[in-house]
Write a protein that holds these residues in place. Sequence first.
Motif, PDB file in Angstrom:
ATOM      1  N   ASN A   1      -0.379  -4.908 -44.166  1.00  0.00           N
ATOM      2  CA  ASN A   1       0.815  -4.756 -44.985  1.00  0.00           C
ATOM      3  C   ASN A   1       1.929  -4.662 -44.605  1.00  0.00           C
ATOM      4  O   ASN A   1       3.038  -4.808 -44.965  1.00  0.00           O
ATOM      5  N   VAL A   2       2.038  -3.893 -43.290  1.00  0.00           N
ATOM      6  CA  VAL A   2       2.975  -3.691 -42.642  1.00  0.00           C
ATOM      7  C   VAL A   2       3.743  -4.903 -42.164  1.00  0.00           C
ATOM      8  O   VAL A   2       4.911  -5.103 -42.406  1.00  0.00           O
TER       9      VAL A   2
ATOM     10  N   ARG B   1      -1.229   8.555 -25.326  1.00  0.00           N
ATOM     11  CA  ARG B   1      -2.135   7.440 -25.489  1.00  0.00           C
ATOM     12  C   ARG B   1      -2.561   7.277 -26.718  1.00  0.00           C
ATOM     13  O   ARG B   1      -2.377   6.240 -27.507  1.00  0.00           O
ATOM     14  N   GLY B   2      -2.963   8.512 -27.440  1.00  0.00           N
ATOM     15  CA  GLY B   2      -3.260   8.504 -28.873  1.00  0.00           C
ATOM     16  C   GLY B   2      -2.384   8.157 -29.730  1.00  0.00           C
ATOM     17  O   GLY B   2      -2.491   7.362 -30.691  1.00  0.00           O
ATOM     18  N   ILE B   3      -0.869   8.569 -29.536  1.00  0.00           N
ATOM     19  CA  ILE B   3       0.055   8.478 -30.458  1.00  0.00           C
ATOM     20  C   ILE B   3       0.206   6.835 -30.426  1.00  0.00           C
ATOM     21  O   ILE B   3       0.699   6.244 -31.418  1.00  0.00           O
ATOM     22  N   ILE B   4       0.537   6.287 -29.156  1.00  0.00           N
ATOM     23  CA  ILE B   4       0.485   4.805 -28.748  1.00  0.00           C
ATOM     24  C   ILE B   4      -0.519   4.022 -29.649  1.00  0.00           C
ATOM     25  O   ILE B   4      -0.330   2.954 -30.396  1.00  0.00           O
ATOM     26  N   GLN B   5      -1.878   4.200 -29.657  1.00  0.00           N
ATOM     27  CA  GLN B   5      -2.847   3.550 -30.140  1.00  0.00           C
ATOM     28  C   GLN B   5      -2.699   3.747 -31.652  1.00  0.00           C
ATOM     29  O   GLN B   5      -2.856   2.822 -32.336  1.00  0.00           O
ATOM     30  N   GLU B   6      -2.233   4.858 -32.232  1.00  0.00           N
ATOM     31  CA  GLU B   6      -2.117   5.046 -33.603  1.00  0.00           C
ATOM     32  C   GLU B   6      -0.813   4.147 -33.993  1.00  0.00           C
ATOM     33  O   GLU B   6      -0.844   3.692 -35.196  1.00  0.00           O
ATOM     34  N   PHE B   7       0.019   4.111 -33.313  1.00  0.00           N
ATOM     35  CA  PHE B   7       1.166   2.990 -33.615  1.00  0.00           C
ATOM     36  C   PHE B   7       0.894   1.752 -33.560  1.00  0.00           C
ATOM     37  O   PHE B   7       1.289   1.041 -34.545  1.00  0.00           O
ATOM     38  N   VAL B   8       0.202   1.469 -32.590  1.00  0.00           N
ATOM     39  CA  VAL B   8      -0.184  -0.066 -32.563  1.00  0.00           C
ATOM     40  C   VAL B   8      -1.059  -0.403 -33.902  1.00  0.00           C
ATOM     41  O   VAL B   8      -1.010  -1.242 -34.281  1.00  0.00           O
ATOM     42  N   GLU B   9      -2.125   0.569 -34.177  1.00  0.00           N
ATOM     43  CA  GLU B   9      -2.852   0.129 -35.440  1.00  0.00           C
ATOM     44  C   GLU B   9      -1.999   0.172 -36.706  1.00  0.00           C
ATOM     45  O   GLU B   9      -2.199  -0.732 -37.406  1.00  0.00           O
TER      46      GLU B   9
END
Length: 159
Positions: free
Chosen positions: A20-21, A6-14
């Motif tokens: 800039n992305v 969930r942390g990785i998914i949240q980081e990816f969404v951020e």
Amino acid sequence: MARNNRGIIQEFVEFISRGNVMDLAVGVIIGGAFTSVVNALVSTIIQPLIAAIGGSPDVKGLAVVLNGQTIDFGAFISAVISFLITAVAVFAIVKAVNTMNDLKEMAIKKAGLASMIEKEQAPAPRTCPYCKQEIADDATRCPHCTSKLAGYENAIEAR
């Protein structure tokens, strides 16, 4: 383990939702579309104009057959010409955008000078005569040192 995912998914969404992305993604999409426009310009306008003048629109004589494989320098030269046209067009667009931004900054600076002149004409902020801290114009006591200021009235103390 689910918490870590969930942390990785949240980081990816951020990461994806950063400005800039998104700007980069839009730039790549527009760049691809712009490249197809330049390729169309070269193949439908520039090459026929070269052929109309009397030249060959393709640089065909520049191919070498080596061990059964054709190395086509003409196609490479055509790609370089397309790249140069794209680079010049992008340079012109960036130059125009930078000029607009410079004009915008100059207008902001002029507006800033106007606001500085207004600030110079505005009266100085009121300060406490005891602690020298800035206080509101309608204050009767200093909020910093609680001293009584000019205009202070208290009905209980007046008796």
